[in-house]
Design a protein around this motif. Structure first.
Motif, mmCIF file in Angstrom:
data_model
loop_
_atom_site.group_PDB
_atom_site.id
_atom_site.type_symbol
_atom_site.label_atom_id
_atom_site.label_comp_id
_atom_site.label_asym_id
_atom_site.label_seq_id
_atom_site.Cartn_x
_atom_site.Cartn_y
_atom_site.Cartn_z
ATOM 1 N N VAL A 1 0.466 -1.140 -0.076
ATOM 2 C CA VAL A 1 0.244 -0.100 0.190
ATOM 3 C C VAL A 1 0.659 1.238 0.228
ATOM 4 C CG1 VAL A 1 -1.720 1.245 0.921
ATOM 5 C CG2 VAL A 1 -1.803 -1.428 1.038
ATOM 6 N N ILE A 2 1.572 1.365 0.849
ATOM 7 C CA ILE A 2 2.739 2.097 0.819
ATOM 8 C C ILE A 2 3.344 2.722 -0.171
ATOM 9 C CG2 ILE A 2 4.722 3.456 2.063
ATOM 10 C CD1 ILE A 2 4.625 2.116 4.391
ATOM 11 N N LEU A 3 3.909 1.500 -0.843
ATOM 12 C CA LEU A 3 4.309 1.329 -2.367
ATOM 13 C C LEU A 3 3.056 2.548 -3.366
ATOM 14 C CD1 LEU A 3 7.046 0.980 -4.175
ATOM 15 C CD2 LEU A 3 5.878 -1.246 -4.938
ATOM 16 N N ARG A 4 2.145 2.520 -3.432
ATOM 17 C CA ARG A 4 1.919 2.523 -4.383
ATOM 18 C C ARG A 4 1.085 3.822 -3.940
ATOM 19 N NH1 ARG A 4 -4.624 0.048 -6.154
ATOM 20 N NH2 ARG A 4 -5.167 1.679 -7.434
ATOM 21 N N MET A 5 1.526 4.130 -2.692
ATOM 22 C CA MET A 5 1.126 5.642 -2.698
ATOM 23 C C MET A 5 2.279 6.636 -3.065
ATOM 24 S SD MET A 5 -0.141 5.080 1.718
ATOM 25 C CE MET A 5 0.330 7.036 2.075
ATOM 26 N N SER A 6 3.861 5.940 -2.735
ATOM 27 C CA SER A 6 4.595 7.021 -3.160
ATOM 28 C C SER A 6 4.486 6.507 -4.587
ATOM 29 C CB SER A 6 6.246 6.159 -2.749
ATOM 30 O OG SER A 6 5.691 4.918 -3.519
ATOM 31 N N GLN A 7 4.209 5.698 -5.566
ATOM 32 C CA GLN A 7 4.001 5.700 -6.912
ATOM 33 C C GLN A 7 2.762 6.842 -7.762
ATOM 34 O OE1 GLN A 7 3.333 1.670 -7.668
ATOM 35 N NE2 GLN A 7 5.822 1.295 -8.231
ATOM 36 N N GLU A 8 1.604 6.643 -6.672
ATOM 37 C CA GLU A 8 0.399 7.593 -7.518
ATOM 38 C C GLU A 8 0.777 9.427 -6.313
ATOM 39 O OE1 GLU A 8 -2.677 5.027 -7.677
ATOM 40 O OE2 GLU A 8 -1.568 3.982 -8.421
ATOM 41 N N LEU A 9 0.758 9.062 -5.166
ATOM 42 C CA LEU A 9 0.542 10.219 -5.081
ATOM 43 C C LEU A 9 1.971 11.340 -4.014
ATOM 44 C CD1 LEU A 9 -1.538 8.951 -1.415
ATOM 45 C CD2 LEU A 9 -2.483 10.230 -3.593
ATOM 46 N N ASP A 10 3.042 10.708 -4.900
ATOM 47 C CA ASP A 10 4.467 11.555 -4.429
ATOM 48 C C ASP A 10 4.315 12.183 -3.389
ATOM 49 O OD1 ASP A 10 6.887 12.333 -5.571
ATOM 50 O OD2 ASP A 10 5.517 14.308 -6.503
ATOM 51 N N VAL A 11 4.151 11.364 -2.461
ATOM 52 C CA VAL A 11 3.714 12.080 -0.956
ATOM 53 C C VAL A 11 5.420 11.434 -0.159
ATOM 54 C CG1 VAL A 11 1.586 12.045 -0.736
ATOM 55 C CG2 VAL A 11 2.659 10.115 -0.044
ATOM 56 N N PHE A 12 6.756 11.151 -0.826
ATOM 57 C CA PHE A 12 7.722 10.360 0.483
ATOM 58 C C PHE A 12 9.411 11.066 -0.526
ATOM 59 C CE2 PHE A 12 4.391 7.071 1.072
ATOM 60 C CZ PHE A 12 4.161 7.517 2.492
ATOM 61 N N GLY A 13 8.365 12.318 -1.932
ATOM 62 C CA GLY A 13 9.942 12.355 -2.370
ATOM 63 C C GLY A 13 10.544 11.274 -3.540
ATOM 64 N N PRO A 14 11.921 11.475 -3.495
ATOM 65 C CA PRO A 14 12.527 10.729 -4.526
ATOM 66 C C PRO A 14 11.829 9.362 -4.352
ATOM 67 C CG PRO A 14 13.453 12.095 -4.296
ATOM 68 C CD PRO A 14 12.724 11.742 -3.232
ATOM 69 N N LYS B 1 13.925 0.713 -1.393
ATOM 70 C CA LYS B 1 13.693 -0.197 -0.506
ATOM 71 C C LYS B 1 12.058 -1.001 -0.306
ATOM 72 C CE LYS B 1 17.436 -1.342 1.489
ATOM 73 N NZ LYS B 1 18.385 -2.319 2.175
ATOM 74 N N LEU B 2 11.457 0.382 -1.014
ATOM 75 C CA LEU B 2 9.719 -0.095 -1.055
ATOM 76 C C LEU B 2 9.132 -1.132 -1.793
ATOM 77 C CD1 LEU B 2 7.643 3.420 -0.874
ATOM 78 C CD2 LEU B 2 7.864 1.363 0.873
ATOM 79 N N HIS B 3 10.396 -1.733 -2.234
ATOM 80 C CA HIS B 3 10.507 -2.815 -3.515
ATOM 81 C C HIS B 3 10.411 -3.955 -3.798
ATOM 82 C CE1 HIS B 3 9.204 0.353 -7.429
ATOM 83 N NE2 HIS B 3 9.995 0.917 -6.269
ATOM 84 N N VAL B 4 11.356 -4.072 -2.014
ATOM 85 C CA VAL B 4 11.770 -5.353 -1.187
ATOM 86 C C VAL B 4 11.171 -6.840 -0.708
ATOM 87 C CG1 VAL B 4 13.356 -6.598 0.283
ATOM 88 C CG2 VAL B 4 13.614 -4.575 -1.660
ATOM 89 N N PRO B 5 10.074 -7.119 -1.347
ATOM 90 C CA PRO B 5 8.779 -8.073 -0.507
ATOM 91 C C PRO B 5 9.687 -8.478 1.452
ATOM 92 C CG PRO B 5 8.931 -8.681 -3.182
ATOM 93 C CD PRO B 5 10.526 -8.095 -2.269
ATOM 94 N N PHE B 6 8.574 -8.535 1.685
ATOM 95 C CA PHE B 6 8.791 -8.639 3.402
ATOM 96 C C PHE B 6 9.906 -8.048 3.880
ATOM 97 C CE2 PHE B 6 7.151 -11.918 0.738
ATOM 98 C CZ PHE B 6 6.165 -12.787 2.063
#
Length: 376
Positions: free
Chosen positions: A195-208, A212-217
């Motif tokens: 969910v956080i990964l999708r937020m970062s991709q669609e909302l641009d709320v975390f900057g660059p 690490k967000l792409h690493v499972p588990f």
């Protein structure tokens, strides 16, 4: 975990010999004769008898091919013999059945046991004549323990999201353990990460974008729980996890609050699904306040007198025992589903070490009088 069957069971037998040696004088041990051992083996087996079962397949990262199809009790028995240990494997169970045995030992009203930790499962005590699969088998028992293996439960009614679907597709075992992937500690943190990964991709709320967000588990459930239960004014724990684990620094306070909301939604859903599973078992055995067993008459009208029996549900596992908000949500959901007339009669009790003590109790009861059916 990837060796040979002989090496695995030798690995188990070696410390057992050390343990027995520490607790007994050798001469005294020889007087006692053969001892009975309860063996908790939490992998899929085809149970042949109370003390034996054939391994169907490995899970949890184990991959010892020459054990598949073999009697795991015999494998351990041979390892014990190689170390001159006069010990007999007399009970083969999994951790859920051990939890039920331990719960029943302390409280005879314990009819259901649930594991909610890294993985999840449930078992319950059923009338033998209600078990279609066992009809025709020779047994003097009126009751039998049913190991549900509810991690494999699947229904189109389960509220799967795109995050659940993606997690399942990218897991080592797609289309398997669907229910477990929605409610066990192994997977909750990764649902939040997605969910956080999708937020970062669609909302641009975390900057660059953080790699690490792409690493499972990478976001384990204990870390998710720590964020969820962060009560500091500036949400320091949320900030720490985002920075140290996911490499997302300097997250504004309002976004940190949003992260907690995500954790809350995922946890609440998980707890309510687990509660529904428990109530489903209670319904099957006629302990949910319904008139009769599953498939029977309709539930009584509000205000009518319900003759209820006390029922105890034994629960073990870190997700329930250590995650306060999860525990509160599950208990709340149980009360809501059962209703105010029935809920007081269903008691949840936490057990400790059902895997060990429960197996020992079953082995001891088998040894003492061969009336394990009466114990369960």
């Amino acid at each position: 975990m990837t060796s040979t069957s002989e090496e695995l069971f030798d690995f188990i037998a070696a410390p057992l010999k050390v343990f027995v040696g520490k607790g007994d004088n050798v001469s005294e041990l020889s007087k006692l004769g053969k001892r009975e051992l309860g063996f908790t083996f939490s992998f899929p087996v085809k149970q042949i008898s109370f003390s034996s079962g054939l391994l169907i397949k490995w899970t949890k990262g184990f991959a010892i091919e020459d054990t598949v199809g073999r009697d795991v009790s015999q494998c351990l028995q041979h390892a014990l013999s190689r170390r001159d240990l006069d010990i007999q494997v007399t009970a083969l169970i999994n951790d859920t059945v051990g939890t039920l045995a331990l719960g029943h030992y302390h409280d005879e009203d314990t009819l259901v046991a649930v594991i909610i930790g890294t993985g999840t499962n449930a078992c319950y005590l059923e009338k033998a004549d209600a078990i279609i699969k066992s009809q025709g088998l020779l047994t003097t028992s009126r009751d039998m323990v049913v190991n549900v293996e509810w991690g494999n439960f699947w229904s189109s009614h389960l509220p799967r999201t795109s995050y659940d679907i993606d997690l399942d597709a990218e897991s080592p075992n797609p289309n398997d353990l669907g229910f477990e992937k929605m409610i066990s500690g192994m997977y909750l943190g990764d649902i939040v990460r997605r969910v956080i990964l999708r937020m970062s991709q669609e909302l641009d709320v975390f900057g660059p974008d953080s790699s690490k967000l792409h690493v499972p588990f990478i976001l384990r459930t204990p870390l998710m729980a720590a964020m969820h239960e962060d009560e500091s004014p500036d949400l320091r724990e949320v900030s720490r996890v985002l920075k140290d684990i996911l490499e997302i620094p300097d997250v504004p306070l309002n976004i940190r609050k949003l992260i907690i909301k995500v954790c809350d939604i995922v946890t609440c859903r998980t707890a309510r699904l687990a509660a529904a599973g428990i109530v489903g078992i209670l319904k099957k055995i006629g302990r949910d306040g319904s008139c009769g067993v599953a498939g029977g008459k309709a539930r009584p009208k509000v205000g009518s007198q319900i003759k209820m029996k006390r029922t105890v549900v034994a629960i073990e596992g870190g997700l329930y025992t250590k995650y306060t908000l999860f525990r509160e949500y599950l208990n709340e959901a149980m009360a809501q589903i059962l209703g105010e007339d029935v809920a007081p009669y269903v008691i949840i009790k936490v057990t400790e070490d059902g895997s060990g003590i429960g197996a020992a109790l079953l082995a001891a009861s088998r040894s003492a009088s061969s009336v394990v059916d009466a114990v369960l």
